[in-house]
Design a protein around this motif. Structure first.
Motif, mmCIF file in Angstrom:
data_model
loop_
_atom_site.group_PDB
_atom_site.id
_atom_site.type_symbol
_atom_site.label_atom_id
_atom_site.label_comp_id
_atom_site.label_asym_id
_atom_site.label_seq_id
_atom_site.Cartn_x
_atom_site.Cartn_y
_atom_site.Cartn_z
ATOM 1 N N LEU A 4 19.623 -56.564 -39.788
ATOM 2 C CA LEU A 4 18.511 -57.318 -38.621
ATOM 3 C C LEU A 4 17.198 -57.206 -39.450
ATOM 4 O O LEU A 4 16.397 -58.016 -39.422
ATOM 5 N N VAL A 5 16.885 -56.220 -39.757
ATOM 6 C CA VAL A 5 15.568 -55.683 -40.574
ATOM 7 C C VAL A 5 15.451 -56.371 -41.662
ATOM 8 O O VAL A 5 14.182 -57.356 -41.901
ATOM 9 N N PHE A 6 16.196 -56.486 -42.658
ATOM 10 C CA PHE A 6 16.151 -57.260 -43.961
ATOM 11 C C PHE A 6 16.197 -58.887 -43.813
ATOM 12 O O PHE A 6 15.470 -59.591 -44.425
ATOM 13 N N GLY A 7 17.045 -59.174 -42.622
ATOM 14 C CA GLY A 7 17.144 -60.491 -42.533
ATOM 15 C C GLY A 7 15.764 -61.290 -41.952
ATOM 16 O O GLY A 7 15.683 -62.140 -42.307
ATOM 17 N N ILE A 8 15.381 -60.300 -40.848
ATOM 18 C CA ILE A 8 14.247 -60.911 -40.287
ATOM 19 C C ILE A 8 13.031 -61.000 -41.706
ATOM 20 O O ILE A 8 12.030 -61.971 -41.653
ATOM 21 N N ALA A 9 12.931 -60.019 -42.169
ATOM 22 C CA ALA A 9 11.821 -60.041 -43.529
ATOM 23 C C ALA A 9 12.051 -60.932 -44.508
ATOM 24 O O ALA A 9 11.020 -61.743 -44.733
ATOM 25 N N LEU A 10 13.416 -61.215 -44.937
ATOM 26 C CA LEU A 10 13.642 -62.335 -45.757
ATOM 27 C C LEU A 10 13.272 -63.696 -45.201
ATOM 28 O O LEU A 10 12.601 -64.590 -45.860
ATOM 29 N N TRP A 54 22.499 -63.904 -42.597
ATOM 30 C CA TRP A 54 23.636 -64.376 -43.433
ATOM 31 C C TRP A 54 23.381 -64.025 -44.895
ATOM 32 O O TRP A 54 24.235 -63.598 -45.725
ATOM 33 N N CYS A 55 22.398 -64.532 -45.552
ATOM 34 C CA CYS A 55 21.683 -64.340 -46.796
ATOM 35 C C CYS A 55 21.688 -63.017 -47.039
ATOM 36 O O CYS A 55 22.183 -62.409 -48.267
ATOM 37 N N ILE A 56 21.433 -62.042 -46.160
ATOM 38 C CA ILE A 56 21.318 -60.580 -46.316
ATOM 39 C C ILE A 56 22.830 -59.910 -46.392
ATOM 40 O O ILE A 56 23.071 -59.100 -47.090
ATOM 41 N N ILE A 57 23.460 -60.544 -45.372
ATOM 42 C CA ILE A 57 25.131 -60.108 -45.577
ATOM 43 C C ILE A 57 25.742 -60.201 -46.764
ATOM 44 O O ILE A 57 26.450 -59.371 -47.548
ATOM 45 N N VAL A 107 12.263 -59.702 -54.137
ATOM 46 C CA VAL A 107 11.969 -58.363 -54.029
ATOM 47 C C VAL A 107 12.962 -57.481 -52.784
ATOM 48 O O VAL A 107 13.597 -56.514 -52.786
ATOM 49 N N ILE A 108 12.881 -58.446 -51.584
ATOM 50 C CA ILE A 108 13.482 -57.886 -50.614
ATOM 51 C C ILE A 108 15.221 -58.120 -50.779
ATOM 52 O O ILE A 108 16.040 -57.045 -50.451
ATOM 53 N N SER A 109 15.408 -59.031 -51.486
ATOM 54 C CA SER A 109 17.077 -59.115 -51.665
ATOM 55 C C SER A 109 17.461 -58.134 -52.583
ATOM 56 O O SER A 109 18.650 -57.648 -52.641
ATOM 57 N N VAL A 110 16.554 -57.664 -53.690
ATOM 58 C CA VAL A 110 16.903 -56.609 -54.639
ATOM 59 C C VAL A 110 17.108 -55.169 -54.014
ATOM 60 O O VAL A 110 17.982 -54.524 -54.178
ATOM 61 N N ILE A 111 16.158 -54.980 -53.134
ATOM 62 C CA ILE A 111 16.254 -53.759 -52.374
ATOM 63 C C ILE A 111 17.606 -53.677 -51.325
ATOM 64 O O ILE A 111 18.234 -52.681 -51.208
ATOM 65 N N ALA A 112 17.754 -55.035 -50.775
ATOM 66 C CA ALA A 112 18.975 -55.016 -49.798
ATOM 67 C C ALA A 112 20.208 -54.918 -50.530
ATOM 68 O O ALA A 112 21.103 -54.341 -50.276
ATOM 69 N N CYS A 113 20.410 -55.552 -52.008
ATOM 70 C CA CYS A 113 21.424 -55.370 -52.723
ATOM 71 C C CYS A 113 21.944 -53.770 -53.069
ATOM 72 O O CYS A 113 23.016 -53.703 -53.013
#
Length: 447
Positions: free
Chosen positions: A227-233, A257-260, A280-286
Motif C-alpha cells: 500500500l505505502v510503496f504503491g501510493i508513493a510510486l 500491481w507494479c510494487i507487487i 529509487v522507490i522501486s529499488v527500495i521496494a525490491c
C-alpha cells in the motif's frame, strides 16, 4: 522485609500505570498520524487536478507557467490543509508527552536517576528527530512547483506531493503501537527476561511475535508495504505520464500491481518506473520485498519444525511402519521358502533353469527380509556416544544456568536482608539513645 516487598509492589503498580498511559498515547498518536497522512494524500489528489492547469505543451515541450499560477489553492484544499496542521500540532504534543512518560518509566525501573531530565538522559535526541519528522506537512497557502529534468523531457512536482511522500513514513506509529501493546513487552515479560539473564523490551517482543504468529506478521507487513510503496510510486510517476504516456498511473491499483511484481522480483514489464524518484522507490521496494520473502520462508521453516511431542509421535509412527514392513518381508520369505520346498518335492527331476528361478526368488525375499530387519535394529540401537555426551552437556549447562540464576536471586535477597539488618541496628541504636535521653529527662524532673 515487608517494607522492601511493599516498595517493589508499589513500583510494579507504577510501571503498569505508566505503560497503560503510554498505550493510550501511542493509540492517539497513531490515529492522528495516519489520519493526517490520509488527508494529505486526498488533498494531493484534489490539488493535482488544479495544478495540471498550470502546465501545457507547445511543440512537444512541457511549459510551466510558474508558481504564481499555483496560488492560491482552492478553498477545499485550504480547509483540508488547516485540518492537517491542527492534527500535526496535536501529534507533536502527544509525542512530547510520550517522552515525558518514557522518562518517568525509566526512573521507576531504576534505569535512570530520579534527578535525570530529558537532556541528561539523552532522550532529547530521538525526541527532536521524531518531532522534526512528524512536523513535516504542507500548511495552508504554501504552493510551489519544481521542474525536474528527465531523459525524455521535463515534468513538474508540487511541494505537497513531495511532502506527502515523507508523511507516508508516519506508518511507523502503527508499528510502535503494535509492539508496545504486545504481551511480550509487558512488565511481567521484562521481569522474567531479567531473571533469565537476557534483555527484554522491544527486540524480545519482535522476536516473540515472529515466533508465535509469523504468518500474521509477515502478511500484515507485506500488505502495508504494498500500500505505502504503491501510493508513493503512483504519485511520483503520474506527473510524467503526460510527457511520456507509456503507462496509465491514474489508477492507484496500477502502482500497487507494479510494487507487487517488483517485490516478488517477477518483473512482467507491463508496468515499470521511468522517473528518477520512481526508480529509487522501486529499488527500495525490491530489497524490502526480498527481505519479506526470506522472512516468509523462515516462518514456514519454523512452523514446519516438530515439537518434542510431535517428534516422538513421528518416530513412533515410522517405527510401527518399519515393523509392519519387516513382517511383510518375513511373510514373503516364508512363502517363497514353502514354495521352494513344495517345488523340490513335486519336481525332483526339474531342469536346472526352473530350479534356479524358484531358488532365486526365495533368496531375494530372504535378502530383503534381512535388509529391513537390520535397518529396524539399527534404528532401535542406542544413540552414538557423541550424541549422548552432547545431550549430557546440554543438561549440565541447563542445571548450571539454573543454579546461577538461583544464586543471583539469593544474592539479591541476601543484600536486601543485610540492608534491613543495618536499618534495624540503626533503629535499635536510635531507640537506645531515646531511652537514655528519657532517663535523663526523668532524673532532671525528679531533682
Amino acid at each position: 522485609m515487608d517494607l522492601l516487598f511493599s516498595r517493589e509492589d508499589e513500583a510494579e503498580k507504577d510501571i503498569k500505570a505508566i505503560n497503560k498511559k503510554i498505550y493510550i498515547v501511542d493509540f492517539f498518536a497513531m490515529v492522528l498520524g495516519l489520519l493526517g497522512t490520509g488527508l494529505a494524500l486526498y488533498e494531493h489528489e484534489l490539488y493535482f487536478e488544479f495544478a495540471t492547469d498550470c502546465v501545457y505543451f507547445a511543440s512537444g515541450i512541457l511549459h510551466f507557467e510558474g508558481n504564481d499560477c499555483l496560488h492560491p489553492e482552492p478553498d477545499k484544499n485550504l480547509h483540508i490543509r488547516g485540518a492537517i496542521t491542527a492534527m500535526t500540532s496535536g501529534l507533536l504534543v502527544i509525542i512530547f508527552y510520550r517522552y515525558i512518560l518514557s522518562l518517568k518509566l525509566e526512573k521507576v525501573k531504576r534505569n535512570l536517576d530520579f534527578l535525570d531530565t530529558l537532556i541528561s538522559s539523552k532522550l532529547y535526541i530521538p525526541l527532536l528527530c521524531e518531532l522534526i519528522f512528524c512536523a513535516i506537512h504542507v500548511p495552508p497557502r504554501v504552493n510551489y512547483g519544481f521542474e525536474i529534468e528527465q531523459y525524455e523531457g521535463k515534468m513538474v512536482y508540487t511541494i505537497n506531493m513531495l511532502i506527502g511522500l515523507i508523511m507516508l513514513g508516519r506508518i511507523y506509529l502503527m508499528w510502535r503501537f503494535f509492539i508496545h501493546s504486545s504481551d511480550w513487552n509487558s512488565y511481567k515479560s521484562d521481569a522474567i527476561c531479567k531473571s533469565c539473564n537476557c534483555d527484554g523490551g522491544v527486540n524480545f517482543a519482535i522476536k516473540a511475535e515472529l515466533k508465535e504468529r509469523p504468518y500474521t506478521i509477515v502478511a500484515g507487513t507485506m500488505v502495508i508495504s504494498i500500500l505505502v510503496f504503491g501510493i508513493a510510486l503512483r504519485n511520483v510517476e503520474r506527473p510524467f505520464q503526460e510527457v511520456a504516456p507509456t503507462h496509465d498511473w491514474n489508477y492507484m491499483w496500477n502502482g500497487m500491481w507494479c510494487i507487487i511484481i517488483t517485490m516478488a522480483t517477477v518483473g512482467y514489464g507491463d508496468f515499470y518506473a521511468t522517473t528518477h524518484f520512481g526508480r529509487v522507490i522501486s529499488v527500495i521496494a525490491c530489497f524490502w520485498g526480498t527481505f519479506l520473502i526470506s522472512l516468509m520462508v523462515l516462518s514456514l521453516t519454523i512452523s514446519s519444525e516438530f515439537t518434542p511431542q510431535e517428534s516422538k509421535s513421528f518416530n513412533k509412527i515410522k517405527k510401527d511402519e518399519a515393523e509392519q514392513e519387516v513382517r511383510v518381508k518375513a511373510a514373503n520369505a516364508i512363502k517363497f521358502g514353502i514354495r521352494l520346498k513344495i517345488f523340490l518335492r513335486k519336481f525332483p527331476n526339474a531342469s536346472e533353469k526352473k530350479r534356479s528361478k524358484v531358488i532365486n526368488k526365495f533368496k531375494s525375499a530372504l535378502i530383503e527380509f534381512r535388509t529391513y530387519s537390520m535397518k529396524l535394529k539399527a534404528s532401535e540401537q542406542d544413540a552414538p556416544i557423541e550424541l549422548v555426551l552432547s545431550r549430557l552437556n546440554d543438561k549440565v549447562t541447563y542445571v548450571l544456568d539454573k543454579i546461577k540464576n538461583d544464586c543471583y536471586v539469593y544474592k539479591s535477597i541476601n543484600t536486601k536482608l543485610e540492608a534491613s539488618e543495618n536499618n534495624q541496628k540503626l533503629i535499635s541504636n536510635a531507640i537506645d539513645e531515646l531511652v537514655k535521653l528519657n532517663d535523663l529527662v526523668i532524673n532532671k524532673i525528679r531533682r
